[in-house]
Write a protein that holds these residues in place. Sequence first.
Motif, PDB file in Angstrom:
ATOM      1  N   ALA A 291       0.838  -1.208   0.000  1.00 39.74           N
ATOM      2  CA  ALA A 291       0.000   0.000   0.000  1.00 39.74           C
ATOM      3  C   ALA A 291       0.866   1.248   0.000  1.00 39.74           C
ATOM      4  O   ALA A 291       0.559   2.241  -0.668  1.00 39.74           O
ATOM      5  N   SER A 292       1.973   1.191   0.738  1.00 36.20           N
ATOM      6  CA  SER A 292       2.846   2.367   0.793  1.00 36.20           C
ATOM      7  C   SER A 292       3.564   2.596  -0.535  1.00 36.20           C
ATOM      8  O   SER A 292       3.834   3.739  -0.928  1.00 36.20           O
ATOM      9  N   LYS A 293       3.859   1.488  -1.237  1.00 34.05           N
ATOM     10  CA  LYS A 293       4.471   1.609  -2.561  1.00 34.05           C
ATOM     11  C   LYS A 293       3.527   2.375  -3.500  1.00 34.05           C
ATOM     12  O   LYS A 293       3.940   3.209  -4.292  1.00 34.05           O
ATOM     13  N   ILE A 294       2.223   2.085  -3.386  1.00 30.16           N
ATOM     14  CA  ILE A 294       1.239   2.717  -4.264  1.00 30.16           C
ATOM     15  C   ILE A 294       0.967   4.161  -3.843  1.00 30.16           C
ATOM     16  O   ILE A 294       0.920   5.062  -4.665  1.00 30.16           O
ATOM     17  N   THR A 295       0.799   4.383  -2.549  1.00 31.98           N
ATOM     18  CA  THR A 295       0.307   5.700  -2.097  1.00 31.98           C
ATOM     19  C   THR A 295       1.424   6.635  -1.633  1.00 31.98           C
ATOM     20  O   THR A 295       1.197   7.840  -1.508  1.00 31.98           O
ATOM     21  N   LYS A 296       2.599   6.088  -1.345  1.00 33.90           N
ATOM     22  CA  LYS A 296       3.741   6.889  -0.835  1.00 33.90           C
ATOM     23  C   LYS A 296       3.370   7.660   0.430  1.00 33.90           C
ATOM     24  O   LYS A 296       3.864   8.765   0.667  1.00 33.90           O
ATOM     25  N   SER A 297       2.458   7.092   1.222  1.00 33.33           N
ATOM     26  CA  SER A 297       2.132   7.789   2.476  1.00 33.33           C
ATOM     27  C   SER A 297       2.024   6.786   3.624  1.00 33.33           C
ATOM     28  O   SER A 297       2.193   5.579   3.414  1.00 33.33           O
ATOM     29  N   TYR A 298       1.745   7.288   4.825  1.00 30.58           N
ATOM     30  CA  TYR A 298       1.556   6.387   5.970  1.00 30.58           C
ATOM     31  C   TYR A 298       0.446   5.398   5.649  1.00 30.58           C
ATOM     32  O   TYR A 298      -0.641   5.804   5.218  1.00 30.58           O
ATOM     33  N   CYS A 299       0.708   4.108   5.861  1.00 32.61           N
ATOM     34  CA  CYS A 299      -0.311   3.088   5.588  1.00 32.61           C
ATOM     35  C   CYS A 299      -0.426   2.145   6.766  1.00 32.61           C
ATOM     36  O   CYS A 299       0.577   1.767   7.387  1.00 32.61           O
ATOM     37  N   LEU A 300      -1.660   1.741   7.026  1.00 33.16           N
ATOM     38  CA  LEU A 300      -1.941   0.796   8.104  1.00 33.16           C
ATOM     39  C   LEU A 300      -2.598  -0.442   7.491  1.00 33.16           C
ATOM     40  O   LEU A 300      -3.573  -0.320   6.751  1.00 33.16           O
ATOM     41  N   ALA A 301      -2.033  -1.617   7.786  1.00 29.91           N
ATOM     42  CA  ALA A 301      -2.635  -2.849   7.278  1.00 29.91           C
ATOM     43  C   ALA A 301      -3.000  -3.743   8.441  1.00 29.91           C
ATOM     44  O   ALA A 301      -2.337  -3.715   9.488  1.00 29.91           O
ATOM     45  N   ASP A 302      -4.043  -4.534   8.266  1.00 31.04           N
ATOM     46  CA  ASP A 302      -4.338  -5.531   9.288  1.00 31.04           C
ATOM     47  C   ASP A 302      -4.591  -6.872   8.627  1.00 31.04           C
ATOM     48  O   ASP A 302      -4.948  -6.960   7.451  1.00 31.04           O
ATOM     49  N   ASP A 303      -4.304  -7.921   9.372  1.00 24.58           N
ATOM     50  CA  ASP A 303      -4.650  -9.257   8.914  1.00 24.58           C
ATOM     51  C   ASP A 303      -5.234  -9.972  10.110  1.00 24.58           C
ATOM     52  O   ASP A 303      -4.697  -9.895  11.218  1.00 24.58           O
TER      53      ASP A 303
END
Length: 193
Positions: A55-67
């Motif tokens: 997600a950070s590669k795409i958006t270049k911003s702070y990203c939060l992921a959950d699984d």
Amino acid sequence: MIKIIIATSNPHKLEEINAINSSNDVEFDVIKGSFNPDETGKSFLENAIIKAKEASKITKSYCLADDSGLCVDILDSRPGIYSSRYAPTQKEKIEKLLNELKNIPKEKRTAHFTCSMVLVNGEGEILHTQEGRVEGLIDFEAKGTNGFGYDPVFYIPQYNKTIAELPDTVKNTISHRANALNPMIQWIKENLV
Ligand code: IMP
């Protein structure tokens, strides 16, 4: 105020995260368009890291992921990271689970939902990780219509109800996602705002 992108294109997840978030300093949004990285990790944390970095590669911003997923003790923590792939439809997943636990007595039906969350910056560096859990028992039949996934068979003794019988407001205070997100938001407020 800081804006964090959730590593999902699923608006339902954003809704749930916004319902849990009570901070005015942190705002969440989702990735526009489809987002479906291969979840090839061997743990919830590894899968969350894959999603956050992508997600950070795409958006270049702070990203939060959950699984997240369901771990049943007597099944050696299955379905675990395979919770969404355990059977084709949600109805079949629940049927399969109840079938696997057919002759198992109540006291041995202990289980928990786990949620692993990972926050990365715009360069894809991991800033913070957080795990949240909710403990319960797998009920003998599906009950209730709220929530999603395995909620109709996840029984919370404290409420004498399955999660699907509880209102969203209660789920959002006790859920694995809330137990991961609240300390994550606290960390964001202390370190990034
Ligand atoms: P995800 O990582 O949030 O996409 O969750 C993976 C799978 O775990 C979902 O497809 C559901 O089957 C199950 N799951 C995760 N969270 C919940 C929940 O809050 N209630 C019921 N099932 C859940």
